[in-house]
Design an enzyme around this catalytic site. Structure first.
Site, PDB file in Angstrom:
ATOM      1  N   ASP A 294       0.866  -1.173   0.000  1.00  0.00           N
ATOM      2  CA  ASP A 294       0.000   0.000   0.000  1.00  0.00           C
ATOM      3  C   ASP A 294       0.900   1.220   0.000  1.00  0.00           C
ATOM      4  O   ASP A 294       1.511   1.575   1.011  1.00  0.00           O
ATOM      5  CB  ASP A 294      -0.949   0.053   1.199  1.00  0.00           C
ATOM      6  CG  ASP A 294      -1.932   1.225   1.033  1.00  0.00           C
ATOM      7  OD1 ASP A 294      -1.749   1.999   0.070  1.00  0.00           O
ATOM      8  OD2 ASP A 294      -2.868   1.357   1.836  1.00  0.00           O
TER       9      ASP A 294
HETATM   10  C1  NOJ Z   1      -3.187   4.617   0.075  1.00  0.00           C
HETATM   11  C2  NOJ Z   1      -4.468   3.907   0.369  1.00  0.00           C
HETATM   12  O1  NOJ Z   1      -4.409   3.313   1.648  1.00  0.00           O
HETATM   13  C3  NOJ Z   1      -4.818   2.825  -0.641  1.00  0.00           C
HETATM   14  O2  NOJ Z   1      -6.100   2.338  -0.367  1.00  0.00           O
HETATM   15  C4  NOJ Z   1      -4.697   3.358  -2.049  1.00  0.00           C
HETATM   16  O3  NOJ Z   1      -5.045   2.359  -2.966  1.00  0.00           O
HETATM   17  C5  NOJ Z   1      -3.284   3.870  -2.259  1.00  0.00           C
HETATM   18  N1  NOJ Z   1      -3.021   4.930  -1.314  1.00  0.00           N
HETATM   19  C6  NOJ Z   1      -3.043   4.355  -3.694  1.00  0.00           C
HETATM   20  O4  NOJ Z   1      -3.727   5.528  -3.952  1.00  0.00           O
END
Ligand code: NOJ
Length: 751
Positions: A294
């Protein structure tokens, strides 16, 4: 992320790749092996790297902390040199075409790029936030909106979606519950599968299919104190019973990627958690897809206190089972050297690359890298039917908590004062996770209501205050508007940036300026409908709670105004149900209907019993329970029948009740089935949802609604952490919510 450098070329590239299959042939199992055999370590790390698109809309850039991903031409060069396998959150078809051309025709191996994005609840046509849509208790609806979103998103080349979010969320302080399906395991699991099916469509290699990413593995919603990114100290039993099932359901529906969660679970950050990512995900669940970090979750292992430095973070994340690194560029920078130093096994790197290339092949990208990007698709725009679907979904997401004296539906001829910070304008309609939709496309509450009224001039609008600030003279203006009206419609709640990522709250009530507004307007004494906009369960102050009608409207997307008018004026009856319990006080958090009973449950609803599980100020009950929601009919439950009251070990049991509409208007009722296991080898929840059915009842009509239970519905994670069922007595309810209903009992007989 300040420390992330643009991916640089660190090793000389081989100049040519003779005799390698290209195009479709390269996507065959033999072709993939030939590619892997020909790849340099840098090219392998490149396939395991995804970066934020250098060309992306401003909202997309603002959705994450800054990461340096270079200029468009630097990214093209990285692709040309095989150092980048994909980019995310871009929405330009032209640029995607250009990047794909570079990947396929100008890079040594010609491996196509993967374009990804966060398409959470619509791409251009914005549907209700997932929590709102969960209130519809309608998996088929969720499948249809996900399908429409994928149809729109794939037309700019996007092939991989960072959705659905399937984290069970039981703590209203946590802001990201807005992206998921709420607190219940069954509803969450059904919606997880439906959304995966919707995004992925019939076949992954179709031009309108998007690979789904159930996220975030795991227990992200269990963050201690409801504080986003905090650790989740949950037991393995709770993981298996509560947090895992929606993931398993999503994988069962065919999802082939997943995203690690930012948090740690019992002390081990998910990004370095080989038990989770390897033993459970691959070992137990036979997951064959790939795991992406993530965002900079791999880099964050340093802040977690696990990794010494960036190189160590790359090593730990890879060893933990994260196949692909997003945004930090750590794999591109350190994996080749880690292999050369013998700290990472190249065969493991090959396995990760193989997973990624197999998915690129499954998405049809080797066969036709421009399939999704055919100009005809982009130019066609999106179907007008998507807007109709948005209205249907928005309408079905509305939850009527209360309707004293039948205040709703309103007469079209009524003189209405529409008051509140969200009464007019296009802000705060879409919700916190919209990167590609244009807020101006959304119908405001004001426009929706005016369009449906007999005399549009009979609507007066006053903001009263902003979401979190006073407006000079605002309350006076609102009070005058209320005085001059027959009925007040107050639109209050959370601004759209008050929920979502990093938006944990200590107070889940209305911000102070809105409380003052509600009190002042209430003092006028006109019948009031309070519309609550929110991305979480909220607590209501006495003045808000005293409104004659209460309607939870979440963030509804492009058809906010139209959908509200449909229900307020009675063209459609409200039919949504709370997918999260609304607690009495924030301090009850985490609060969910299927909590444990304790050894000292209160014996009555009388407050004040000593030595019982209660707070000094209140019983531990909801203000508005999970599953609650009214229609315009008046529905009664009676005559629960659990047959002979016995279920054979391999048999089934039919449980039925009579549902009657005593009202004068048609009722659409969501009939729910709950059970409680009275004596088991581990403690069991007060109630658990085991099924739901929707019935439509004409005025005066009755229907016998029946559910079939089998032993599978009675299983739980036993003392040895495997799923078991135990013979014994159960309570069963057929109910309109988790705190009411008609009750019976039955016994599961010994085998
Ligand atoms: C952080 C978020 O927690 C996640 O859900 C998301 O897909 C990513 N950023 C990419 O934008």
């Amino acid at each position: 992320m300040p420390n992330a450098a643009p991916i640089r070329s660190e090793a000389p590239q081989a100049r040519s790749a003779p005799d390698l299959p290209r195009g479709a042939q390269a996507g065959t199992p033999e072709g993939i092996e030939a590619l892997i055999a020909a790849m340099t370590l840098e090219e392998k790390a490149g396939q395991l790297t995804i970066m934020p698109a250098a060309l992306a809309p401003s909202l997309a850039n603002a959705a994450n902390p800054e990461a340096i991903s270079g200029t468009p031409s630097q990214q093209e060069q990285a692709v040309r040199e095989g150092r980048l396998g994909g980019v995310f959150n871009g929405d330009s078809a032209d640029w995607h075409r250009r990047m794909q051309h570079v990947a396929v025709h100008e890079s040594r191996l010609g491996i196509p790029l993967l374009f990804a994005a966060d398409v959470i609840h619509g791409f251009r046509t914005i549907f209700p936030v997932p929590l709102a849509e969960a209130a519809a208790f309608d998996p088929e609806l969720a499948r249809r909106t996900a399908r429409a979103a994928a149809e729109e998103a794939t037309a700019v080349g996007l092939a991989w979606n960072f959705a659905p979010m399937v984290d069970v969320s039981r703590d209203a302080r946590w802001g990201r519950g807005v992206e998921g399906a709420g607190e219940d395991v069954l509803l969450g699991s059904l919606l997880a599968a439906a959304r995966v099916e919707g995004f992925q469509g019939a076949r992954l290699d179709d031009a309108d299919a998007m690979l789904a990413t159930p996220k975030h593995l795991a227990a992200y919603g269990a963050a201690a104190g409801g504080l986003d990114y905090a650790g989740a100290d949950v037991s393995e039993r709770t993981l298996r019973e509560v947090y895992f099932p929606p993931f398993q359901s999503a994988f069962g529906a065919g999802a082939l990627s997943t995203m690690a969660a930012f948090n740690d679970v019992a002390g081990v950050p998910c990004h370095a958690n080989s038990w989770l990512m390897k033993d459970v995900l691959r070992g137990e669940w036979d997951f064959e897809g790939f795991v992406v970090s993530d965002y900079t979750g791999d880099f964050e292992l340093i802040a977690h206190g696990l990794a010494e430095d960036e190189r160590d973070a790359a090593r730990l994340a890879f060893a933990g089972g994260v196949d692909m690194s997003m945004s930090s560029a750590l794999y591109a920078r350190f994996l080749p050297d880690l292999v050369r130093a013998g700290e990472v096994d190249e065969a493991e790197v090959d396995a990760s690359v193989r997973r990624v290339l197999k998915l690129k092949a499954a998405l049809g990208l080797f066969e036709d890298p421009f399939n999704r990007l055919a100009p005809a698709r982009t130019e066609k725009g999106h179907a007008p039917t998507h807007r109709e679907l948005a209205r249907e979904a928005a309408r079905k997401s509305l939850v009527l908590l209360k309707n004293e004296g039948g205040l709703l539906p309103l007469a079209r001829s009524a003189k209405i004062a529409l008051i509140g910070p969200f009464a007019a304008g296009h802000d705060h309609l879409n919700g916190p996770w919209v990167l590609f939709g244009d807020p101006r496309q959304a119908t405001s509450v004001e426009d929706g209501l005016r369009a449906a009224m007999a005399d549009p001039q009979a609507l007066t609008v006053a903001a009263g205050c902003a979401a979190e600030a006073e407006i000079a003279g605002g309350i006076d203006e609102a009070v005058s508007a209320a005085r001059a009206a027959d009925v007040v419609v107050l639109v209050v709640g959370e601004g759209e940036r008050m929920s979502g990522e990093a938006q944990s709250r200590l107070d889940i009530g209305l911000p102070e300026p809105q409380r003052a507004l509600v009190e002042a307007v209430r003092a006028v004494g006109k019948p009031t409908v309070l519309i609550l906009k929110c991305g979480r369960a909220m607590t209501l102050d006495p003045a808000s709670e005293a409104s004659k009608a209460l309607l939870v409207a979440w963030f509804l997307g492009v058809e906010t105004g139209g959908a509200l008018a449909d229900v307020l004026f009675g063209d459609h009856a409200p039919s949504g149900r709370l997918p999260v319990s609304f607690p009495r006080h924030v301090a009850q958090s985490p609060f969910h209907y299927d909590r444990k009973i304790t050894g000292r449950p209160p014996l009555s609803l009388q407050h004040g019993e000593e030595f019982k599980a209660r707070y000094r100020e209140s019983l531990n009950l909801s203000a508005w329970p999970f599953g609650h929601g009214l229609t315009y009919g008046d529905v009664a439950y009676a005559d629960l029948d659990a047959g002979a009251g016995r279920m054979a070990w391999d048999g089934s049991l039919e449980v039925a009740a009579t549902i009657t509409n005593r009202g004068a208007r048609e009722a659409e009722e969501l009939v729910q089935l709950y059970i409680h296991d009275r004596a088991a080898s581990v403690t069991r929840p007060i109630r658990q949802l085991k099924g739901f059915k929707r019935v439509t009842l004409a005025p005066g009509a009755s229907e016998r609604v029946a559910f079939t239970l089998t032993r599978a519905d009675l299983t739980f994670v036993g003392p040895d952490l495997t799923w078991i069922a135990e013979p014994g007595r159960f309570t069963v309810w057929i109910a309109p919510s988790a705190e009411t209903g008609v009750e019976g009992e039955f016994e599961l007989l010994k085998p």
